[in-house]
Scaffold this active site. Structure first.
Site, PDB file in Angstrom:
ATOM      1  N   HIS A 214     -46.911 -54.293  28.640  1.00  0.00           N
ATOM      2  CA  HIS A 214     -46.711 -53.495  29.860  1.00  0.00           C
ATOM      3  C   HIS A 214     -46.429 -52.023  29.614  1.00  0.00           C
ATOM      4  CE1 HIS A 214     -46.521 -56.722  32.926  1.00  0.00           C
ATOM      5  NE2 HIS A 214     -46.134 -57.466  31.903  1.00  0.00           N
TER       6      HIS A 214
ATOM      7  N   LYS B  33     -39.813 -45.034  43.050  1.00  0.00           N
ATOM      8  CA  LYS B  33     -40.013 -45.755  41.784  1.00  0.00           C
ATOM      9  C   LYS B  33     -38.786 -45.480  40.930  1.00  0.00           C
ATOM     10  CE  LYS B  33     -43.922 -43.395  41.311  1.00  0.00           C
ATOM     11  NZ  LYS B  33     -44.837 -44.488  41.066  1.00  0.00           N
ATOM     12  N   ARG B  34     -38.688 -46.114  39.781  1.00  0.00           N
ATOM     13  CA  ARG B  34     -37.550 -45.802  38.921  1.00  0.00           C
ATOM     14  C   ARG B  34     -37.572 -44.337  38.511  1.00  0.00           C
ATOM     15  NH1 ARG B  34     -34.161 -50.059  37.121  1.00  0.00           N
ATOM     16  NH2 ARG B  34     -33.190 -48.486  35.800  1.00  0.00           N
TER      17      ARG B  34
ATOM     18  N   LYS C 148     -42.313 -40.201  34.819  1.00  0.00           N
ATOM     19  CA  LYS C 148     -42.820 -40.367  36.196  1.00  0.00           C
ATOM     20  C   LYS C 148     -42.790 -39.046  36.963  1.00  0.00           C
ATOM     21  CE  LYS C 148     -41.398 -45.230  36.408  1.00  0.00           C
ATOM     22  NZ  LYS C 148     -42.599 -46.035  36.669  1.00  0.00           N
TER      23      LYS C 148
ATOM     24  N   THR D 294     -47.650 -50.131  40.405  1.00  0.00           N
ATOM     25  CA  THR D 294     -48.056 -51.110  41.419  1.00  0.00           C
ATOM     26  C   THR D 294     -47.736 -50.601  42.822  1.00  0.00           C
ATOM     27  OG1 THR D 294     -46.031 -52.256  40.773  1.00  0.00           O
ATOM     28  CG2 THR D 294     -48.107 -53.272  40.129  1.00  0.00           C
TER      29      THR D 294
ATOM     30  N   LYS E 269     -49.677 -50.604  46.733  1.00  0.00           N
ATOM     31  CA  LYS E 269     -49.048 -50.938  48.023  1.00  0.00           C
ATOM     32  C   LYS E 269     -49.268 -49.810  49.026  1.00  0.00           C
ATOM     33  CE  LYS E 269     -45.628 -53.424  45.386  1.00  0.00           C
ATOM     34  NZ  LYS E 269     -44.387 -53.263  44.616  1.00  0.00           N
TER      35      LYS E 269
HETATM   36  C1  NBG Z   1     -44.114 -51.428  33.594  1.00  0.00           C
HETATM   37  C2  NBG Z   1     -45.014 -50.207  33.606  1.00  0.00           C
HETATM   38  C3  NBG Z   1     -45.722 -50.047  34.943  1.00  0.00           C
HETATM   39  C4  NBG Z   1     -46.421 -51.340  35.300  1.00  0.00           C
HETATM   40  C5  NBG Z   1     -45.425 -52.496  35.253  1.00  0.00           C
HETATM   41  C6  NBG Z   1     -46.088 -53.820  35.547  1.00  0.00           C
HETATM   42  C7  NBG Z   1     -42.429 -52.009  31.908  1.00  0.00           C
HETATM   43  C8  NBG Z   1     -42.150 -52.230  30.475  1.00  0.00           C
HETATM   44  N1  NBG Z   1     -43.654 -51.630  32.234  1.00  0.00           N
HETATM   45  O1  NBG Z   1     -46.659 -49.008  34.877  1.00  0.00           O
HETATM   46  O2  NBG Z   1     -44.269 -49.063  33.316  1.00  0.00           O
HETATM   47  O3  NBG Z   1     -46.985 -51.253  36.576  1.00  0.00           O
HETATM   48  O4  NBG Z   1     -44.841 -52.585  33.979  1.00  0.00           O
HETATM   49  O5  NBG Z   1     -47.144 -54.048  34.696  1.00  0.00           O
HETATM   50  O6  NBG Z   1     -41.550 -52.173  32.718  1.00  0.00           O
END
Ligand code: NBG
Length: 816
Positions: free
Chosen positions: A357, A545-546, A551, A653, A657
């Site tokens: 991820h 988002k976080r 970001k 993601t 949305k």
């Molecule tokens: C996160 C990514 C995102 C991605 C999500 C789901 C982790 C390690 N990765 O870009 O930063 O959408 O995973 O795949 O949390």
């Protein structure tokens, strides 16, 4: 799908109220009403749930250390197809269903995208009728609640289980499992065979709590099994003869209780970051061992030959946190089944698949050998053996193996590289969006890709459109159904049919009204919570988002400062009013992220209270962003900010949305923004920023100087200086820290480098918003092309290419 008449429902509801609380409905609190309603629903689905457990040809087990479920009531009612009758039945009893929906706790057992993806996947597996179950941890405390005090983030514990039990769970004490930590392992000759004997270990009991995962309008109900760690109960029927006596004295007994219960106490509040702590390792092994033993126990009931294990079972590792599935499965096959190494290895590889991820180095798990060996002695022995054999393989395969071994070995410099373990020991490795998978293949995991290209594949993420569109944006969902009929709800590719209304102004106007209505709802919320007036006619420009440097919330806020200066410099300037909305939690130990929060809050204070702005700009930072807030915010957005440094966001993601809810994306060509662009074309989004090649080139060869840029651009210099010159009130050392990240540390994430193109794209956006029909046409085109992003599509691809490949069910999944 179940059917229940209004009158039957009322009858059930009343008797449940009596049996649970022995009181009339009129005396009940909302919490009690909610419990009763969940109780009735659980009774209604009980039989179907049990039936789904009758095993399919092959089952998928999705291991994830996070599941960010969100509230379940509304989505369960939707999936069961009973919302209407139950709403009306409750109304006749004087109860408002929406009040109960709001009263439900939002289980925040995840940090962000990774955990939410796992929850969407569960929903989709059930909804496409796949027998796929989740394994995770039942954290007593989920992700912290965020509060702002003087603009600073303050973390408050999330005691989501304040009622002891979660509404939807069923505890199964007879399915509890023993997990062993520490102790000594010896290879002993037992009946002529060398066997590992684990003595003097610390026993921990894993207690399963099952949550039903209800498929959409079908009869499939899967299970999310979350494990709680406990001190083994006295009647626990496992042989614990070799266990350490942890309760010899009162003090030891207390310590032991703490040792066991601590494991499932709290979710690590880190996002895309490696924690590296002993407790985290305990959590990882705890739920993995319980899950693998559980699967094995179920498998043995079937009396199928162990060599056919991988024909019945697919084990999926969601990022490396559950990587210990590999040595744990090996342990059972070797020590319990008594298979040879090669036999066990074959089964393990064929059963296990892995999703990566992130490519960010700080997120890569590497466990110190000493830590793992002490905590999990048998597991360590197995990893060591896997590594030994792998190095052997590399030595034989490559003429000049030293370099390969350095990069590819599992144990290196006293650390165990968990991603390498996952790649070596699984049959499939996938990235989560096209660009991410390309970077894995060509950059980060290139040596592995060259070695075994067939393992690598892409599965672009998706979202549960039932929650993120049907349920959270009912007006839009109804409009779509009005226009193209209901079949899009089970086949989102049908959304494409909306394109025929591209030039139908009455449709575009309806779209506009729906967006406006959603904006009014959000405005009311903002007024109630923060006493800030926002104008629903302004552009709602959202970044939720976080909080993470990559970001680039910082890019967004510096651009806001630029707009602010322009208004001050040209008081009569005619700019389209905008409301900038932020939502973001920072990991508690991530100092720079917390400083950026403080900067945004200070800028918001400054701008919102300056009469010279005349309402043209508003900045709102919504506290405690999470699933429930997202369900309200996303349908109200005009603009979706997806502005990460290119190459850094694996997929994203929320971008999907927003798109599905008709927001226009302001984006770098990063993560799944690339796919969005392929679908809608450049003309239906706003692109800016460095390309992936440019970023990679800077990273490899240098050549970027933020200071040079700063000196050459006065407008840029002005907003950077604002961080430290007192222009923004109440901003102290946090402004300095952010300034330093840009100037002293050469702006690692190219914020200043991308500012110019960002600003240009924002200007274009602002102008376009004034052309109502053109804007809404773009919005419609985005909705129409978002069908690909249903996680039903993603899950079918996992089924087709990974989990059911080569087995009979493969054909079936292909047709789904
Ligand atoms: C996160 C990514 C995102 C991605 C999500 C789901 C982790 C390690 N990765 O870009 O930063 O959408 O995973 O795949 O949390």
């Amino acid at each position: 799908m179940i059917t229940i008449s209004k009158s039957k429902f009322k009858q059930y509801f009343e008797s449940k109220m009596y049996s649970l609380y022995a009181q009339p409905i009129s005396d009940a609190t909302n919490e009690q009403l909610l419990n009763v309603l969940a109780g009735v629903l659980k009774d209604l689905i009980a039989k179907k749930w049990v039936d789904t457990k009758i095993d399919e040809e092959k089952e998928v087990y999705y291991f994830s250390i996070e599941f960010l479920l969100g509230r379940q009531l509304k989505s369960n009612l939707l999936n069961l197809g009973v919302e209407q009758n139950i709403r009306e039945g409750l109304e006749e009893l004087g109860i408002n269903l929406d009040d109960l929906i709001q009263a439900e706790a939002d289980p925040a057992l995840g940090n962000g995208g990774l955990g939410r993806l796992a929850a969407c996947f569960l929903d989709s597996m059930a909804s496409v009728g796949m027998s796929g179950h989740g394994y995770g941890i039942r954290y007593k405390y989920g992700l912290f609640k965020q509060k702002f005090v003087n603009g600073y983030q303050v973390e408050v514990p999330d005691n989501w289980l304040d009622q002891e039990n979660y509404l939807w769970e069923v505890v199964r004490p007879n399915k509890a499992i023993l997990v062993k930590f520490e102790g000594d392992v010896h290879l002993e000759n037992v009946d002529g065979k060398l066997k590992a004997v684990h003595k003097n270990y610390i026993p921990v009991m894993a207690m399963p709590y099952d949550i039903p995962i209800i498929g959409y309008e079908n009869s499939c109900i899967n299970t999310l099994r979350l494990w709680k760690s406990e001190i083994p109960r006295r009647d626990f029927g496992q042989n614990t003869a070799d266990a350490r006596n942890c309760s010899a004295s009162y003090e030891e007994a207390l310590n032991y209780k703490y040792y066991t219960e601590e494991i499932s106490q709290v979710l690590y509040p880190n996002d895309s970051n490696y924690a590296g702590r002993l407790l985290r390792l305990k959590q990882e092994y705890f739920f993995v061992s319980a899950g693998i033993q559980d699967i094995y126990r179920k498998f043995k009931k079937h009396k199928v030959d162990i060599k056919d294990f991988s024909k019945k079972v697919a084990i999926h590792i969601n990022d490396t946190h559950p990587a210990l599935c590999i040595p744990e499965l090996m342990r059972i096959l070797l020590d319990v089944e008594g298979l040879s190494w090669d036999e066990a290895w074959d089964i393990t590889i064929n059963s296990i698949s892995y999703t990566n991820h992130t490519i960010m180095a700080e997120a890569m798990e590497r466990w110190p050998v000493d830590m793992l060996r002490t905590l999990l002695p048998r597991i360590y022995m197995i990893i060591e053996e896997i590594n030994k054999r792998y190095i052997n393989y590399l030595n034989h395969k490559y003429a000049n193996p030293a370099k390969k071994i350095e990069k590819m070995s599992i144990i290196n410099n006293g650390n165990i590289n968990m991603a390498n373990l996952c790649i070596v020991a699984s049959h499939s490795v996938n990235g989560v969006a096209k660009l991410h998978t390309k970077l894995l293949k060509e950059e980060v995991l290139n040596d592995f890709y060259i070695d075994e290209p067939e393992k690598f594949n892409n599965k672009t993420n998706g979202i549960a459109h039932r929650r993120w569109l049907i349920s959270s944006n009912p007006e839009l969902s109804d409009l779509i159904t009005d226009l193209i009929g209901p079949s899009w709800k089970t086949d989102t590719f049908k959304l494409k049919e909306l394109e025929k209304f591209k030039y139908d102004n009455s449709v575009l106007d309806r779209l506009d009204t729906i967006k406006y209505d959603n904006k009014v709802l959000l405005s009311n919320f903002i007024k109630n919570e923060y006493n800030i007036d926002v104008d629903p006619n302004s552009i709602f420009d959202v970044q939720v988002k976080r909080l993470h440097a990559y970001k680039r919330q910082l890019l967004n806020v510096l651009h806001i400062m630029k707009l602010y200066h322009r208004i001050l410099d040209y008081p009569d300037i005619d700019i389209q009013p905008r409301t900038f909305i932020f939502g973001a939690k920072a990991a508690p130990g991530y100092y720079l992220a917390k400083c950026i929060i403080k900067v945004i809050n200070s800028v918001a204070d400054l701008i919102n209270n300056d009469p010279r702005v005349k309402g043209k700009l508003k900045v709102v930072f919504i506290e405690n962003y999470g699933v429930s807030l997202a369900e309200m915010i996303i349908p109200a957005a005009n603009v979706s900010e997806q502005i990460s440094t290119t190459t850094k966001e694996a997929s994203g993601t929320s971008n999907m949305k927003f798109m599905m809810n008709g927001a226009i994306t302001m984006a770098t060509l990063d993560g799944a923004n690339v796919e969005i662009c392929e679908l809608v074309g450049k003309e239906n989004m706003f692109l800016f920023g460095l390309t992936a090649e440019e970023v990679l080139n800077y990273n490899k060869n240098g050549g970027y100087s933020s200071i040079d840029l700063y000196h050459s651009d006065l407008g840029l210099k002005q907003v950077v200086d604002d961080l430290v010159n007192g222009f923004i009130p109440n901003l102290g050392i946090e402004g300095r820290a952010v300034y330093d990240s840009l100037m002293t540390y050469n702006d690692e994430y190219f914020v200043l480098r991308d500012m110019h193109t960002y600003e240009r794209a924002q200007k274009k956006l602002s102008e376009l918003y004034q052309k109502k029909h053109e804007w809404n046409r773009m919005s419609l085109v985005n909705i129409a092309n978002s069908g690909l992003f249903s996680s039903d599509r993603t899950i079918k691809e996992y089924g087709r290419d990974i989990w059911f490949k080569g087995c009979e069910r493969y054909e079936q999944i292909n047709k789904l």
